[in-house]
Design a protein around this motif. Structure first.
Motif, PDB file in Angstrom:
ATOM      1  N   GLU A  18      21.249 -24.944   3.254  1.00  0.00           N
ATOM      2  CA  GLU A  18      21.011 -23.218   3.395  1.00  0.00           C
ATOM      3  C   GLU A  18      21.849 -22.825   4.389  1.00  0.00           C
ATOM      4  OE1 GLU A  18      18.522 -22.671   1.482  1.00  0.00           O
ATOM      5  OE2 GLU A  18      17.456 -24.133   0.897  1.00  0.00           O
ATOM      6  N   LYS A  19      21.722 -21.917   4.159  1.00  0.00           N
ATOM      7  CA  LYS A  19      22.642 -20.978   5.899  1.00  0.00           C
ATOM      8  C   LYS A  19      21.617 -20.095   6.076  1.00  0.00           C
ATOM      9  CE  LYS A  19      26.535 -19.436   4.561  1.00  0.00           C
ATOM     10  NZ  LYS A  19      27.913 -17.958   3.684  1.00  0.00           N
ATOM     11  N   VAL A  20      21.341 -20.224   7.166  1.00  0.00           N
ATOM     12  CA  VAL A  20      19.871 -20.226   8.009  1.00  0.00           C
ATOM     13  C   VAL A  20      20.943 -19.119   8.876  1.00  0.00           C
ATOM     14  CG1 VAL A  20      17.963 -20.247   9.545  1.00  0.00           C
ATOM     15  CG2 VAL A  20      18.550 -22.145   7.715  1.00  0.00           C
ATOM     16  N   GLY A  21      20.058 -17.826   8.695  1.00  0.00           N
ATOM     17  CA  GLY A  21      19.861 -16.711  10.071  1.00  0.00           C
ATOM     18  C   GLY A  21      19.146 -17.224  11.757  1.00  0.00           C
ATOM     19  N   VAL A  22      19.470 -16.976  12.147  1.00  0.00           N
ATOM     20  CA  VAL A  22      19.073 -17.235  13.438  1.00  0.00           C
ATOM     21  C   VAL A  22      18.645 -15.782  14.278  1.00  0.00           C
ATOM     22  CG1 VAL A  22      17.948 -18.668  15.444  1.00  0.00           C
ATOM     23  CG2 VAL A  22      18.722 -19.619  13.954  1.00  0.00           C
ATOM     24  N   TYR A  23      17.443 -15.042  15.082  1.00  0.00           N
ATOM     25  CA  TYR A  23      17.537 -14.085  15.577  1.00  0.00           C
ATOM     26  C   TYR A  23      16.484 -14.549  16.169  1.00  0.00           C
ATOM     27  CZ  TYR A  23      20.503 -12.554  11.701  1.00  0.00           C
ATOM     28  OH  TYR A  23      21.264 -12.686  10.671  1.00  0.00           O
ATOM     29  N   VAL A  24      16.698 -14.252  18.178  1.00  0.00           N
ATOM     30  CA  VAL A  24      16.192 -14.024  19.065  1.00  0.00           C
ATOM     31  C   VAL A  24      16.174 -12.864  19.925  1.00  0.00           C
ATOM     32  CG1 VAL A  24      15.837 -15.969  20.904  1.00  0.00           C
ATOM     33  CG2 VAL A  24      17.271 -16.632  19.331  1.00  0.00           C
ATOM     34  N   CYS A  25      14.686 -12.683  19.790  1.00  0.00           N
ATOM     35  CA  CYS A  25      15.114 -11.084  20.948  1.00  0.00           C
ATOM     36  C   CYS A  25      14.394 -11.106  22.212  1.00  0.00           C
ATOM     37  CB  CYS A  25      13.345 -10.535  19.653  1.00  0.00           C
ATOM     38  SG  CYS A  25      13.416  -8.661  20.403  1.00  0.00           S
ATOM     39  N   HIS A  26      15.022 -10.150  23.374  1.00  0.00           N
ATOM     40  CA  HIS A  26      14.509  -9.907  24.395  1.00  0.00           C
ATOM     41  C   HIS A  26      12.954  -9.927  24.265  1.00  0.00           C
ATOM     42  CE1 HIS A  26      18.840 -10.621  26.161  1.00  0.00           C
ATOM     43  NE2 HIS A  26      19.137 -10.881  24.748  1.00  0.00           N
ATOM     44  N   CYS A  27      12.710  -8.894  23.780  1.00  0.00           N
ATOM     45  CA  CYS A  27      11.625  -8.077  23.524  1.00  0.00           C
ATOM     46  C   CYS A  27      11.584  -7.127  25.220  1.00  0.00           C
ATOM     47  CB  CYS A  27      10.578  -9.070  23.458  1.00  0.00           C
ATOM     48  SG  CYS A  27       8.481  -7.805  23.309  1.00  0.00           S
ATOM     49  N   GLY A  28      12.481  -6.448  25.597  1.00  0.00           N
ATOM     50  CA  GLY A  28      13.115  -5.984  26.477  1.00  0.00           C
ATOM     51  C   GLY A  28      12.847  -7.460  27.172  1.00  0.00           C
ATOM     52  N   SER A  29      11.914  -6.930  28.462  1.00  0.00           N
ATOM     53  CA  SER A  29      11.958  -8.330  29.326  1.00  0.00           C
ATOM     54  C   SER A  29      11.163  -8.876  29.224  1.00  0.00           C
ATOM     55  CB  SER A  29      12.179  -8.113  30.772  1.00  0.00           C
ATOM     56  OG  SER A  29      10.764  -6.955  31.193  1.00  0.00           O
ATOM     57  N   ASN A  30       9.918  -8.865  28.278  1.00  0.00           N
ATOM     58  CA  ASN A  30       8.973  -9.306  27.952  1.00  0.00           C
ATOM     59  C   ASN A  30       9.313 -11.050  27.612  1.00  0.00           C
ATOM     60  OD1 ASN A  30       6.065  -9.008  27.703  1.00  0.00           O
ATOM     61  ND2 ASN A  30       6.929  -6.703  26.289  1.00  0.00           N
ATOM     62  N   ILE A  31      10.016 -11.240  26.705  1.00  0.00           N
ATOM     63  CA  ILE A  31      11.200 -12.603  26.550  1.00  0.00           C
ATOM     64  C   ILE A  31      11.790 -13.325  27.834  1.00  0.00           C
ATOM     65  CG2 ILE A  31      12.232 -14.148  24.737  1.00  0.00           C
ATOM     66  CD1 ILE A  31      10.469 -12.698  23.110  1.00  0.00           C
ATOM     67  N   ALA A  32      12.598 -12.135  27.595  1.00  0.00           N
ATOM     68  CA  ALA A  32      14.043 -12.243  28.569  1.00  0.00           C
ATOM     69  C   ALA A  32      13.440 -11.891  29.810  1.00  0.00           C
ATOM     70  CB  ALA A  32      15.141 -11.068  28.901  1.00  0.00           C
ATOM     71  N   GLY A  33      12.644 -12.102  30.746  1.00  0.00           N
ATOM     72  CA  GLY A  33      12.437 -12.066  32.114  1.00  0.00           C
ATOM     73  C   GLY A  33      11.617 -13.665  32.246  1.00  0.00           C
ATOM     74  N   LYS A  34      11.250 -14.296  31.891  1.00  0.00           N
ATOM     75  CA  LYS A  34      11.649 -16.007  32.410  1.00  0.00           C
ATOM     76  C   LYS A  34      12.811 -16.660  30.471  1.00  0.00           C
ATOM     77  CE  LYS A  34       8.538 -16.867  34.900  1.00  0.00           C
ATOM     78  NZ  LYS A  34       7.324 -15.954  34.964  1.00  0.00           N
ATOM     79  N   VAL A  35      12.560 -16.524  29.474  1.00  0.00           N
ATOM     80  CA  VAL A  35      13.968 -16.945  28.411  1.00  0.00           C
ATOM     81  C   VAL A  35      14.969 -17.036  28.084  1.00  0.00           C
ATOM     82  CG1 VAL A  35      13.799 -17.879  26.032  1.00  0.00           C
ATOM     83  CG2 VAL A  35      11.884 -17.804  26.962  1.00  0.00           C
ATOM     84  N   ASP A  36      15.961 -18.072  28.815  1.00  0.00           N
ATOM     85  CA  ASP A  36      17.054 -17.362  28.988  1.00  0.00           C
ATOM     86  C   ASP A  36      17.479 -17.107  26.848  1.00  0.00           C
ATOM     87  OD1 ASP A  36      19.900 -17.388  28.358  1.00  0.00           O
ATOM     88  OD2 ASP A  36      20.806 -18.990  29.974  1.00  0.00           O
ATOM     89  N   VAL A  37      17.404 -16.043  26.471  1.00  0.00           N
ATOM     90  CA  VAL A  37      17.996 -15.828  25.244  1.00  0.00           C
ATOM     91  C   VAL A  37      18.472 -16.152  24.187  1.00  0.00           C
ATOM     92  CG1 VAL A  37      15.730 -14.495  24.790  1.00  0.00           C
ATOM     93  CG2 VAL A  37      17.917 -13.099  25.735  1.00  0.00           C
ATOM     94  N   GLU A  38      20.227 -15.697  25.243  1.00  0.00           N
ATOM     95  CA  GLU A  38      21.199 -15.551  25.042  1.00  0.00           C
ATOM     96  C   GLU A  38      21.705 -17.815  25.330  1.00  0.00           C
ATOM     97  OE1 GLU A  38      20.625 -14.154  27.704  1.00  0.00           O
ATOM     98  OE2 GLU A  38      21.724 -12.350  27.357  1.00  0.00           O
ATOM     99  N   ARG A  39      21.308 -18.033  25.500  1.00  0.00           N
ATOM    100  CA  ARG A  39      21.549 -19.582  25.282  1.00  0.00           C
ATOM    101  C   ARG A  39      20.489 -19.445  24.491  1.00  0.00           C
ATOM    102  NH1 ARG A  39      20.213 -24.209  29.959  1.00  0.00           N
ATOM    103  NH2 ARG A  39      19.832 -25.953  27.742  1.00  0.00           N
ATOM    104  N   VAL A  40      19.464 -19.765  24.182  1.00  0.00           N
ATOM    105  CA  VAL A  40      19.184 -20.577  22.700  1.00  0.00           C
ATOM    106  C   VAL A  40      19.609 -19.535  21.743  1.00  0.00           C
ATOM    107  CG1 VAL A  40      16.842 -19.702  22.105  1.00  0.00           C
ATOM    108  CG2 VAL A  40      16.543 -20.492  24.333  1.00  0.00           C
ATOM    109  N   ALA A  41      20.239 -18.474  21.583  1.00  0.00           N
ATOM    110  CA  ALA A  41      20.515 -17.771  20.448  1.00  0.00           C
ATOM    111  C   ALA A  41      21.675 -19.081  20.415  1.00  0.00           C
ATOM    112  CB  ALA A  41      20.700 -16.951  20.406  1.00  0.00           C
ATOM    113  N   GLN A  42      22.476 -19.129  21.260  1.00  0.00           N
ATOM    114  CA  GLN A  42      23.504 -19.987  21.164  1.00  0.00           C
ATOM    115  C   GLN A  42      24.118 -21.283  21.085  1.00  0.00           C
ATOM    116  OE1 GLN A  42      25.790 -19.716  24.486  1.00  0.00           O
ATOM    117  NE2 GLN A  42      27.910 -20.640  23.711  1.00  0.00           N
TER     118      GLN A  42
END
Length: 139
Positions: free
Chosen positions: A3-27
């Motif tokens: 399969e060719k899977v696309g993964v998209y991680v949302c910052h949700c403004g600071s709702n998610i990015a305030g605690k989760v390093d979303v750039e790192r998760v995506a990378q």
């Protein structure tokens, strides 16, 4: 066939990015998870531009599955299914994982929240590979 899977991680403004390093998760997902062809993070994945991003990736990269790591599926699953369909992908070949309520909102430690988000994204990527295209029926 893989399969060719696309993964998209949302910052949700600071709702998610305030605690989760979303750039790192995506990378991390793009580098470490098997069958991930595209992995991106975006400030508001549910926005028109966020949806267009993965619609275009479906068309341009021939994605066969999509994983969105964001908020609750109760809030935006229909939005992302529609975006998949607009990109030419069966809308039931989408898997959402809720990293807002399950990671960002419940953890005080950003490292633990990020590790858990990686784990949930990994599980979603594996799960979406087993999904089959569905067609709605009307009764």
């Amino acid at each position: 066939m893989a399969e060719k899977v696309g993964v998209y991680v949302c910052h949700c403004g600071s709702n998610i990015a305030g605690k989760v390093d979303v750039e790192r998760v995506a990378q991390w997902a793009g580098e470490k998870l098997q069958d991930v062809a595209v992995s991106r993070d975006y400030k508001f994945m549910c926005s028109d531009l966020g949806q267009k991003m993965f619609e275009d990736d479906i068309k341009d990269n021939g994605l066969t599955r999509v994983v969105v790591a964001a908020c609750s599926p109760h809030l935006h699953e229909k939005t992302f299914r529609r975006a998949c369909q607009n990109g030419g992908l069966n809308p039931y070949l989408l898997e959402m994982t809720n990293i807002r309520e399950h990671c960002s909102w419940v953890h005080k430690d950003p490292v633990a929240a990020t590790r858990k988000a990686e784990s949930l994204v990994s599980a979603a990527v594996e799960r979406v590979k087993y999904q089959e295209p569905l067609e709605p029926t009307y009764v």
